[in-house]
Write an enzyme that holds these catalytic residues in place. Structure first.
Site, PDB file in Angstrom:
ATOM      1  N   THR A  43      42.768 -36.584  -7.192  1.00 36.27           N
ATOM      2  CA  THR A  43      43.307 -35.247  -7.418  1.00 36.27           C
ATOM      3  C   THR A  43      44.338 -34.892  -6.354  1.00 36.27           C
ATOM      4  O   THR A  43      45.406 -34.346  -6.661  1.00 36.27           O
ATOM      5  CB  THR A  43      42.167 -34.211  -7.389  1.00 36.27           C
ATOM      6  OG1 THR A  43      41.175 -34.599  -8.332  1.00 36.27           O
ATOM      7  CG2 THR A  43      42.674 -32.827  -7.724  1.00 36.27           C
ATOM      8  N   TYR A 106      38.354 -31.341 -19.947  1.00 33.71           N
ATOM      9  CA  TYR A 106      38.829 -30.611 -21.120  1.00 33.71           C
ATOM     10  C   TYR A 106      37.990 -30.858 -22.374  1.00 33.71           C
ATOM     11  O   TYR A 106      37.607 -29.912 -23.042  1.00 33.71           O
ATOM     12  CB  TYR A 106      40.309 -30.885 -21.443  1.00 33.71           C
ATOM     13  CG  TYR A 106      40.820 -30.004 -22.572  1.00 33.71           C
ATOM     14  CD1 TYR A 106      41.084 -28.665 -22.354  1.00 33.71           C
ATOM     15  CD2 TYR A 106      40.975 -30.504 -23.860  1.00 33.71           C
ATOM     16  CE1 TYR A 106      41.496 -27.843 -23.387  1.00 33.71           C
ATOM     17  CE2 TYR A 106      41.384 -29.693 -24.897  1.00 33.71           C
ATOM     18  CZ  TYR A 106      41.647 -28.360 -24.662  1.00 33.71           C
ATOM     19  OH  TYR A 106      42.047 -27.541 -25.676  1.00 33.71           O
ATOM     20  N   TYR A 132      32.704 -39.279  -9.965  1.00 33.36           N
ATOM     21  CA  TYR A 132      33.299 -38.112  -9.296  1.00 33.36           C
ATOM     22  C   TYR A 132      32.970 -36.872 -10.106  1.00 33.36           C
ATOM     23  O   TYR A 132      33.444 -36.710 -11.235  1.00 33.36           O
ATOM     24  CB  TYR A 132      34.808 -38.305  -9.153  1.00 33.36           C
ATOM     25  CG  TYR A 132      35.541 -37.168  -8.457  1.00 33.36           C
ATOM     26  CD1 TYR A 132      34.891 -36.184  -7.736  1.00 33.36           C
ATOM     27  CD2 TYR A 132      36.933 -37.094  -8.514  1.00 33.36           C
ATOM     28  CE1 TYR A 132      35.564 -35.156  -7.101  1.00 33.36           C
ATOM     29  CE2 TYR A 132      37.632 -36.075  -7.877  1.00 33.36           C
ATOM     30  CZ  TYR A 132      36.944 -35.108  -7.170  1.00 33.36           C
ATOM     31  OH  TYR A 132      37.615 -34.098  -6.542  1.00 33.36           O
ATOM     32  N   ARG A 137      36.956 -28.153 -11.621  1.00 32.25           N
ATOM     33  CA  ARG A 137      38.227 -28.626 -12.182  1.00 32.25           C
ATOM     34  C   ARG A 137      38.090 -29.162 -13.600  1.00 32.25           C
ATOM     35  O   ARG A 137      39.033 -29.106 -14.374  1.00 32.25           O
ATOM     36  CB  ARG A 137      38.811 -29.736 -11.291  1.00 32.25           C
ATOM     37  CG  ARG A 137      39.516 -29.227 -10.047  1.00 32.25           C
ATOM     38  CD  ARG A 137      40.300 -30.367  -9.409  1.00 32.25           C
ATOM     39  NE  ARG A 137      40.969 -29.958  -8.183  1.00 32.25           N
ATOM     40  CZ  ARG A 137      42.274 -29.675  -8.078  1.00 32.25           C
ATOM     41  NH1 ARG A 137      43.043 -29.735  -9.155  1.00 32.25           N
ATOM     42  NH2 ARG A 137      42.795 -29.337  -6.933  1.00 32.25           N
ATOM     43  N   LYS A 160      30.978 -39.195  -5.682  1.00 27.11           N
ATOM     44  CA  LYS A 160      31.638 -38.137  -4.925  1.00 27.11           C
ATOM     45  C   LYS A 160      31.174 -36.829  -5.550  1.00 27.11           C
ATOM     46  O   LYS A 160      31.550 -36.496  -6.678  1.00 27.11           O
ATOM     47  CB  LYS A 160      33.157 -38.273  -4.999  1.00 27.11           C
ATOM     48  CG  LYS A 160      33.905 -37.151  -4.281  1.00 27.11           C
ATOM     49  CD  LYS A 160      35.421 -37.292  -4.405  1.00 27.11           C
ATOM     50  CE  LYS A 160      36.126 -36.129  -3.708  1.00 27.11           C
ATOM     51  NZ  LYS A 160      37.598 -36.202  -3.842  1.00 27.11           N
ATOM     52  N   ILE A 202      34.780 -38.097   0.793  1.00 24.14           N
ATOM     53  CA  ILE A 202      36.151 -38.392   0.345  1.00 24.14           C
ATOM     54  C   ILE A 202      36.915 -37.102   0.555  1.00 24.14           C
ATOM     55  O   ILE A 202      36.681 -36.103  -0.120  1.00 24.14           O
ATOM     56  CB  ILE A 202      36.191 -38.883  -1.110  1.00 24.14           C
ATOM     57  CG1 ILE A 202      35.427 -40.220  -1.207  1.00 24.14           C
ATOM     58  CG2 ILE A 202      37.639 -39.069  -1.578  1.00 24.14           C
ATOM     59  CD1 ILE A 202      35.369 -40.814  -2.605  1.00 24.14           C
TER      60      ILE A 202
END
Length: 290
Positions: A43, A106, A132, A137, A160, A202
């Protein structure tokens, strides 16, 4: 397998193109200052606006520059399982040591859909994989029970965890034990997550301060909690400043102020608001970075 402070490195641009020289210099800066690993095309690396060709090149260039000195964990996630597999295959071919796969965004898959997505990637590519989870997000939360199911895939080695929930992180550690390495996905929560059994982070902040982030993670891994706590509080103003607006807007601005990159972003990301730029500048000055 992957522990300590691992930088989610920015992708520098100049005049609309990837600035390969600046990226190489950033990687060297990281390695010299003790970073335990490099994540390109995450990202923070603006993976969402890289073309497939740019994405492949950034991963390959990172591997070339690193020269096996630290692990390279390539961002290869997608909301299309087939695309995630293709990106992960390229990472393996390029010589990456692992891949970081964000939850599909999405399309909001169910927990069963998430399980099948990651299982398909793990079966298609023989490469160490790091899950992740960042529901803020993506709109979907990878639950601890699903993470536990995924540890049956031998090449799923880490997660993560960026849900922002210390309880969720605790549940993952408790359910999975040594079957998976938990890494913080939220810089301010690195210390509490490591206190619960996480093995590192991270991190965005390491783009600016790889030495201090590495020292904090190393102290926590060695159970030197007073030292780790001191570094956490030292870094806290920077943690806040780097998220005044959407990541990686502030960190690119900071690297620009430090003279390391042109702070160019790609739309729909845009430069910091003037008030936030002033606040960021004050924190960088207080830290002695500019």
């Amino acid at each position: 397998m992957f522990t300590g402070s691992i930088v989610a490195i920015v992708t520098p641009f100049r005049n609309g193109k990837v600035d390969e020289r600046a990226l190489g210099d950033l990687i060297e800066f990281q390695i010299v200052n003790g970073t335990a690993g490099i994540v390109p095309c995450g990202t923070t690396g603006e993976s969402a606006t890289l073309s497939h060709e740019e994405h492949d090149r950034v991963v390959a260039l990172t591997v070339e520059v690193v020269k096996r000195r630290v692990p390279v964990i390539a961002g290869t996630g997608s909301n299309s399982t087939d695309e995630a597999i293709a990106l992960t295959k390229h990472a393996k071919q390029a010589g990456a040591d692992g891949a970081l796969l964000i939850t599909p965004y999405y399309n909001k898959p169910t927990q069963e859909g998430l399980f099948r997505h990651y299982k398909a990637v793990a079966e298609a590519v023989d490469l160490p994989l790091v899950l992740y989870n960042i529901p803020g997000r993506t709109g979907v939360n990878l639950l601890p029970v699903t993470v536990s199911r995924l540890t049956a895939c031998s090449n799923i080695v880490g997660i993560k965890e960026g849900s922002g929930s210390v309880q969720q992180t605790s549940d993952i550690v408790q359910m999975c034990g040594e079957r998976i390495t938990v890494l913080s996905g939220d810089d301010p929560l690195t210390l509490p997550i490591m206190a619960l059994g996480g093995k590192g982070v991270i991190t965005v902040t390491a783009n600016l301060l790889p030495k201090d982030m590495s020292a904090m993670a190393a102290a926590a891994l060695a159970n030197r909690w007073d030292e780790a706590r001191r570094l956490h509080y030292k870094l806290s103003p920077l943690f806040a400043a780097l998220f005044l607006e959407t990541n990686p807007i502030p960190v690119k601005e900071a690297l620009g102020l430090m003279g390391k990159i042109d702070p160019e972003l790609r739309l729909p990301l845009c430069p910091l608001l003037p008030d936030n730029r002033d606040r960021l500048t004050r924190v960088l000055k207080d830290y002695g970075l500019i």
